[in-house]
Design an enzyme around this catalytic site. Structure first.
Site, PDB file in Angstrom:
ATOM      1  N   GLU A 171      85.416  -3.792  53.571  1.00  0.00           N
ATOM      2  CA  GLU A 171      86.442  -3.387  54.541  1.00  0.00           C
ATOM      3  C   GLU A 171      85.938  -3.721  55.932  1.00  0.00           C
ATOM      4  O   GLU A 171      84.802  -3.397  56.270  1.00  0.00           O
ATOM      5  CB  GLU A 171      86.685  -1.871  54.512  1.00  0.00           C
ATOM      6  CG  GLU A 171      87.409  -1.368  53.307  1.00  0.00           C
ATOM      7  CD  GLU A 171      87.733   0.132  53.402  1.00  0.00           C
ATOM      8  OE1 GLU A 171      87.760   0.684  54.514  1.00  0.00           O
ATOM      9  OE2 GLU A 171      87.945   0.732  52.339  1.00  0.00           O
TER      10      GLU A 171
HETATM   11  C1  NOJ Z   1      88.155   3.546  55.027  1.00  0.00           C
HETATM   12  C2  NOJ Z   1      89.039   3.801  53.847  1.00  0.00           C
HETATM   13  O1  NOJ Z   1      88.353   3.424  52.693  1.00  0.00           O
HETATM   14  C3  NOJ Z   1      90.374   3.087  53.912  1.00  0.00           C
HETATM   15  O2  NOJ Z   1      91.178   3.543  52.877  1.00  0.00           O
HETATM   16  C4  NOJ Z   1      91.013   3.274  55.267  1.00  0.00           C
HETATM   17  O3  NOJ Z   1      92.255   2.622  55.320  1.00  0.00           O
HETATM   18  C5  NOJ Z   1      90.065   2.750  56.316  1.00  0.00           C
HETATM   19  N1  NOJ Z   1      88.837   3.520  56.275  1.00  0.00           N
HETATM   20  C6  NOJ Z   1      90.613   2.806  57.748  1.00  0.00           C
HETATM   21  O4  NOJ Z   1      90.647   4.115  58.185  1.00  0.00           O
END
Ligand code: NOJ
Length: 555
Positions: free
Chosen positions: A411
């Site tokens: 991410e």
């Molecule tokens: C981490 C989380 O895993 C994800 O679901 C979320 O959208 C992002 N942070 C952004 O806040």
């Protein structure tokens, strides 16, 4: 060369190598933009998660998750939004794969909803074949389009039944229930899925779910709840890794990792030892809490020391941080084929003592304060400051602490601040991706073993307690329209060019990307504005309201 000289040289070499393994807190080289490309085979993609995007919350036999129930309680989510429908990804995944294909993604990261497969959380109860079919179709279509699925088994949506019966992650029985669920996923999808992530960001599940209560299931067990939940999550992770290792690996030849969220903590003053120690504590209490047992066999020493000391000062007979037995340590150590890193932002850290008393919590246990530089851009969520160099620092820290593991960035991205934002020309997101991806490239040059990058997220989606007010998507989703149409933001064009060039070839070309991307987004803006006017008009008509036309003053 004499033997003595050779030995001396060898000794110097060993010293040099081991010196490399110590993270150097005192040197933060920012450097300028680096033009260059990623190694061949570097994997590019984007991601999302089941509860945030699928919708269909009560369709085709799906059971309730703790998030379904939590979001339906008044006052828990911004504007009382729920993800009942969200992006309707359950119905629109084929369209979404077309978008991914056009962007030439190598992988797509999504999660499997546990209660869509086991509606009551437990295998013996009932397996929902319709849920299995949905993920089968999704996986098959991704593979047909040469997109590798990276699949998360737990992105926070615990079956509600398991919470009601056992208290969820507060209870050790979750370890076996989760293992049953994972085992079924390996059995049914593992012939095609080769990248498994056991847990997504367990820090949030533990801290926000069981300590602050901002997330489902909303418990506020200060000073104990998060540590207990994390303890069971780490054991569950290890068990699932062993299940794969002993029962599936030889047949399926996949990899099992975990995805940890890790903000970077930089000492306010890198010449001050107390600041350096506080910053290291910040990182150890965040990522190290999970990574150190998994890579090195036990909790970080600094957590054991601080929580142990504060528990004793409170008059408790044992530490609030649970203890792994020596057998458990051996069982947990080494259970990671690759490390997923979720990274968004950085903080400056300085030391602050919190005297031990009744108010002990995860946060006061760390004895530090988090600071930000007001000059850092904060285009999106309140907590999300853009500090690209922190990403390189973090990746280098991982390299030194855990023996240079294989890393997938699972991410990374930025949101929009404006609540009902309709500007598809997302300048700030292009800048964020450009700078963060560039820092990742520098980290690769430093020798960090990064294999892939996942932009967060493919679509605008339900952002947990913030509801739909924070948009992380490359694609804008019109949530007011029941068809949930997707519109590309400028960053789609930008990211697409990074992917097709496998990095940043040269200054002239990279500078032209932004211009080209902003050219197309203004026409997308007009399309979206027209569609919204039409859908507003249609919904008024459906509601039986008279058709109204704009009034033009006759000249
Ligand atoms: C981490 C989380 O895993 C994800 O679901 C979320 O959208 C992002 N942070 C952004 O806040």
């Amino acid at each position: 060369m004499s033997l003595q000289r050779m030995l001396k040289l060898l000794y110097a070499l060993v010293l040099c190598v081991s010196a490399n393994e110590d993270f150097d807190w005192t040197k933060n080289e920012r450097g300028s933009f680096y033009y260059g490309t990623f190694p061949t085979g570097f994997s590019w993609g984007a991601g999302g998660s089941a509860y945030q995007t699928e919708g269909a919350w009560d369709k085709d036999g799906k059971g309730m998750s703790i998030w379904d129930v939590f979001a339906h309680k008044k006052g828990k989510i911004f504007l009382n939004d729920t993800a009942d429908h969200s992006c309707e990804g359950y119905y629109k995944f084929k369209d979404d794969i077309t978008l991914m294909k056009d962007m030439k993604f190598n992988h797509y990261r999504f999660s499997i909803s546990w209660p869509r497969i086991f509606p009551n959380g437990i295998k013996a109860d009932h397996i929902n074949e319709k849920g299995i079919k949905y993920y089968d179709d999704l996986i098959n279509m991704l593979l047909d389009n040469n997109i590798t699925p990276i699949v998360t088994l737990y992105h926070w949506d615990l079956p509600q039944v398991l919470h009601e019966k056992y208290g969820g992650w507060q209870n050790a029985s979750m370890v076996n229930y989760f293992n049953d669920f994972a085992n079924l996923c390996f059995e049914r999808f593992g012939d095609r899925v080769k990248y498994w992530i056991t847990f997504n960001n367990p820090w949030s599940s533990a801290v926000e779910g069981y300590e602050t209560g901002e997330h489902a299931p909303g418990l506020k067990l200060k000073g104990t709840g998060a540590y207990k939940a994390a303890h069971h999550i780490i054991k569950a992770h290890a068990k699932v890794w062993h299940t794969y290792d002993t029962q599936w690996r030889s047949k399926q030849k996949g990899l099992v990792g975990i995805s940890l969220l890790a903000d970077w903590g930089e000492p306010v003053d890198i010449t001050n030892q107390r600041d350096i120690e506080a910053a290291e504590r910040y990182v150890q209490f965040y990522m190290g809490w999970f990574a150190t047992p998994i890579f090195n066999g036990d909790y970080p020493q600094v957590m054991k020391d601080y929580i142990g000391r504060k528990s004793a000062q409170q008059g408790l007979g044992t530490s609030r941080l649970p203890v792994f037995s020596s057998q458990e340590k051996t069982y947990i150590k080494g259970t990671c084929d690759f490390l997923g890193i979720g990274h968004f932002t950085t903080r400056y850290i300085t030391q602050k003592n919190y005297p031990s008393g009744r108010g002990n919590s995860y946060f006061t246990d760390r004895d530090l304060v988090e600071l930000v530089d007001p000059r850092w851009p904060d285009p999106g969520s309140e907590w999300l400051y853009s500090v690209p160099w922190g990403f390189r620092r973090l990746l280098n820290f991982v390299k030194t602490q855990y023996g240079n593991p294989m890393i997938y960035v699972t991410e990374n991205g930025v949101s929009e601040k404006v609540q009902r934002c309709t500007d598809l020309c997302d300048e700030w997101r292009m800048q964020y991706f450009k700078d963060y991806i560039n820092e990742m490239l520098k980290a690769l040059k430093d020798g960090v073993n990064v294999k892939g990058y996942t932009a967060w997220s493919l679509l605008d989606k339900f952002e947990w307690d913030e509801g739909f007010s924070e948009r992380f998507g490359l694609f804008y989703v019109d949530f007011l329209n029941k068809n949930k149409p997707r519109y590309p933001k400028a960053s789609v064009q930008y990211y697409k060019r990074i992917i097709s060039s496998n990095g940043f070839p040269n200054q002239r070309e990279v500078e032209s990307w932004r211009r080209k991307a902003t050219e197309t987004c203004s026409s997308s803006n007009q399309l979206l504005a027209a569609a919204r006017r039409k859908s507003q008009q249609d919904s008024k008509e459906q509601a039986g309201m008279p058709k109204v036309w704009p009034v033009h003053d006759e000249v």
